[in-house]
Enzyme design. Structure first.
Site, PDB file in Angstrom:
ATOM      1  N   LYS B  80       0.828  -1.132   0.060  1.00 55.63           N
ATOM      2  CA  LYS B  80       0.035  -0.003  -0.026  1.00 55.63           C
ATOM      3  C   LYS B  80       0.885   1.468   0.055  1.00 55.63           C
ATOM      4  O   LYS B  80       1.688   1.354   0.638  1.00 55.63           O
ATOM      5  CB  LYS B  80      -0.824  -0.005   1.209  1.00 55.63           C
ATOM      6  CG  LYS B  80      -1.823   0.927   1.304  1.00 55.63           C
ATOM      7  CD  LYS B  80      -3.040   0.685   2.777  1.00 55.63           C
ATOM      8  CE  LYS B  80      -3.930   1.702   2.752  1.00 55.63           C
ATOM      9  NZ  LYS B  80      -4.896   1.206   3.795  1.00 55.63           N
ATOM     10  N   SER B 155      -9.661   1.236   2.856  1.00 54.15           N
ATOM     11  CA  SER B 155      -8.753   2.076   1.983  1.00 54.15           C
ATOM     12  C   SER B 155      -7.758   1.288   1.285  1.00 54.15           C
ATOM     13  O   SER B 155      -7.128   1.583   0.317  1.00 54.15           O
ATOM     14  CB  SER B 155      -8.236   3.184   2.758  1.00 54.15           C
ATOM     15  OG  SER B 155      -7.240   2.599   3.654  1.00 54.15           O
ATOM     16  N   SER B 179      -9.780  -0.873   6.955  1.00 56.61           N
ATOM     17  CA  SER B 179      -9.254  -0.876   5.667  1.00 56.61           C
ATOM     18  C   SER B 179      -8.300  -1.994   5.215  1.00 56.61           C
ATOM     19  O   SER B 179      -8.073  -1.713   4.192  1.00 56.61           O
ATOM     20  CB  SER B 179      -8.248   0.275   5.587  1.00 56.61           C
ATOM     21  OG  SER B 179      -8.788   1.498   5.617  1.00 56.61           O
TER      22      SER B 179
END
Lengths: 96, 491
Positions: B80, B155, B179
């Site tokens: 990420k 996310s 997330s």
């Protein structure tokens, strides 16, 4: 519970240069969220201590030994503006 | 399996050691898959082809030399884009960090490199990890591999979409309110949020420091365990890092659930949950009971206030953490007459709407006159939530619920209404508030063919029992997302 935000003041505290139209939009959205969030006030919490961290720890020490630090040139290479080994910023103090 | 890109981590690990294929071949297969899928999915912000190629060659040399650095040696891994990588652009999906090349690797990243992982690149996220759909990215949204008209969740939506589509074998994300777990659920893969402090946050760009935790997204529960083992463990660079030894997660994976007490959380099941999701969850619970678990209903009354408390605590911490983006040391700068104007102009232009909104919310909740009624009260509610969990774990070894109240929703559906977006994290936020571990396991599809996630929660450091139950859930569900993506339909 209705919430009334002085959004211009909050934006100034947060160092966000927003125009009037943006301020109004964010004020409305923040008030909706805060009205939902204000539900926490309905829960009786007399005598309940606050939790700032899920696993309480105090004073995490490491051994006092010299370790590598970041490379100065690599760090400064990311600066928007620099002067030799310094970060350069606009004037901080008004002229006397 | 004809395409190496569809292997699980465990299969890839075995194949590499048996010399059935090389790390270079594995990387090529995953790159081919990315070339097929990226135009539609946009899972990646940066693909580091040169760095990955070098790492794959190094891994192959290590295998030849008989060196074994662990389960990720030679395996293509995606990160990420809020995990800092030395010299590799790290943006948090924000304009304010466009072009930022960090001068160091985060601890989790260093451990991956030390473990011989092949870091493929950086995946898309909601800006600064604030969001539940990966639509709040300054660089455009990520799409769901199961249906490109739908969001992948968020996310960590880029990481979830990449693993689901086969353009990464393993990915890492961060979980502040769900997330990792929510996008894993929406993309039909496994997502694990470890106990707070188990994985170092050094080099994870901070959103809400008392809630943030790095964890893996994988195709199988045993893969998540292996991926957690590589990055977990104490780190002196993070003062909140858990100082004890990393527990043995693996030993219980085959033990089944006989004799375990599985608590069904009243407040997180039923009301507000889509019928197809609840049906799949109920079916899974019935299977666990048939497999020997004792099912007990448990109630955690304060969870009704968890979402409200979260949307005070997370923005408050975010407003403090994001003060560091001021146009001085890195990232964007917009000029002004003086330093304060420069900072205000930089931040107004650099942050997107959701981040701006949360900074404003947090600044308000922390400001003089409102602190105790909002932030202070939220912290006391957090204590009550923790107490409720402690009481529930007296009655049950693990707790279960849906991961997300709905399956993947259409792109654009919730962007205009922040509160409706926030509600998609209602089942995942409680474990962040308590700091406990939780995992999402795919258990089936809804009527539209979209994946459904089942959440298993455990007390702090309860990963061993959590993954034991999760592995049994996975076996009982018999769900295999690869059937969907092994075909050319992916394009």
């Amino acid at each position: 519970m209705p919430v009334d935000i002085d959004i211009a003041k909050v934006a100034r505290l947060a160092r966000l240069a927003l125009d009037d139209e943006e301020l109004e939009r964010y004020r409305q959205q923040c008030e909706v969220v805060l009205e939902h969030a204000a539900r926490v006030q309905a829960l009786p919490t007399d005598g309940v201590p606050p939790t700032s961290h899920p696993l309480p720890r105090t004073n995490a020490f490491r051994d006092d030994v010299v370790t590598e630090c970041l490379d100065r040139e690599e760090v400064l290479s990311q600066a928007p503006e620099r002067d030799g080994d310094y970060f350069l910023v606009p004037r901080i103090l008004d002229e006397a | 399996m004809s395409d190496l890109a569809d292997l699980t981590l465990a299969e890839a690990s075995r194949g590499l050691r048996a010399r059935e294929f090389t790390s270079v071949e594995l990387l090529e297969a995953v790159h081919r898959r990315a070339a097929m899928t990226e135009a539609n999915l946009h899972a990646y912000l940066t693909l580091d082809r040169d760095g990955a190629a070098r790492a794959a060659v190094a891994a192959d040399s290590a295998f030849k030399a008989g060196t074994d650095l662990g389960p990720l040696q030679g395996v293509p891994v995606a990160l990420k884009d809020n995990m800092v990588t030395r010299g590799l652009e790290t943006t948090c999906s924000s304009k304010i960090l466009s072009g930022y090349e960090p001068p160091y690797d985060g601890t989790a990243v260093s451990r991956l490199r030390d473990g011989g992982a092949v870091i493929m690149g950086k995946t898309n996220l909601d800006e600064f990890a604030m969001g539940s759909s990966t639509e709040n990215s300054a660089y455009g949204p990520t799409r769901n591999p199961w249906d490109p008209d739908r969001v992948p969740g968020g996310s960590s939506g880029g990481s979830a979409a990449a693993v689901a589509a086969g353009s990464a074998m393993v990915a890492y994300g961060s979980d502040t309110g769900g997330s990792i777990r929510q996008p894993a659920a929406m993309c039909g893969i496994v997502g694990l949020k470890p106990t707070y402090g188990l994985v170092s946050r050094y080099g994870l760009i901070a959103f809400a420091s008392s809630l943030d935790q790095i964890g893996p997204l994988t195709r199988r529960v045993e893969d998540a365990v292996a991926a957690l083992e590589v990055v977990g463990g104490h780190d002196p660079a993070d003062s909140t890092s858990y100082p004890g030894p990393v527990p043995d997660y693996r030993s219980g994976l085959e033990s089944g659930v006989s004799g375990l007490r599985v608590g069904v959380v009243t407040e997180l099941n039923g009301e507000g949950i889509e019928p197809a999701v609840q049906e799949a969850v109920d079916r899974t619970i019935a299977r666990l009971e048939a497999a020997g678990a004792t099912i007990v209903p448990v109630s955690l009354p304060s969870l009704e206030y968890a979402l409200s408390a979260y949307y005070l605590i997370a923005p408050a911490e975010c407003s403090a953490n994001l003060a560091r983006f001021d146009g001085v040391r890195y990232g964007l700068r917009r000029l002004g007459e003086n330093v304060e104007e420069m900072m205000s102009n930089t931040r107004a232009e650099g942050f997107g709407p959701e981040v701006t909104r949360r900074i404003l919310l947090g600044t308000y909740a922390l400001s003089a006159g409102y602190y105790d009624a909002f932030y202070g009260q939220a912290q006391r509610v957090r204590t009550l939530i923790i107490r409720d969990f402690q009481a529930a774990y007296e009655q049950a070894d693990v707790l279960v619920s849906p991961t997300s109240p709905t399956t993947a929703f259409p792109v654009g559906e919730r962007t205009a209404d922040p509160l409706s977006m926030y509600l998609s994290d209602v089942c995942t936020i409680p474990s962040n508030m308590s700091g406990d571990p939780a995992i999402s396991v795919p258990v089936g599809l809804d009527g539209a063919g979209l994946p459904i996630g089942f959440q298993v929660m455990a007390p702090a450091l309860g990963e061993p029992v959590m993954v034991r139950v999760a592995a049994e859930v996975e076996r009982l569900a018999g769900f295999d997302a690869r059937a969907r993506f092994a075909s050319s339909e992916v394009q």
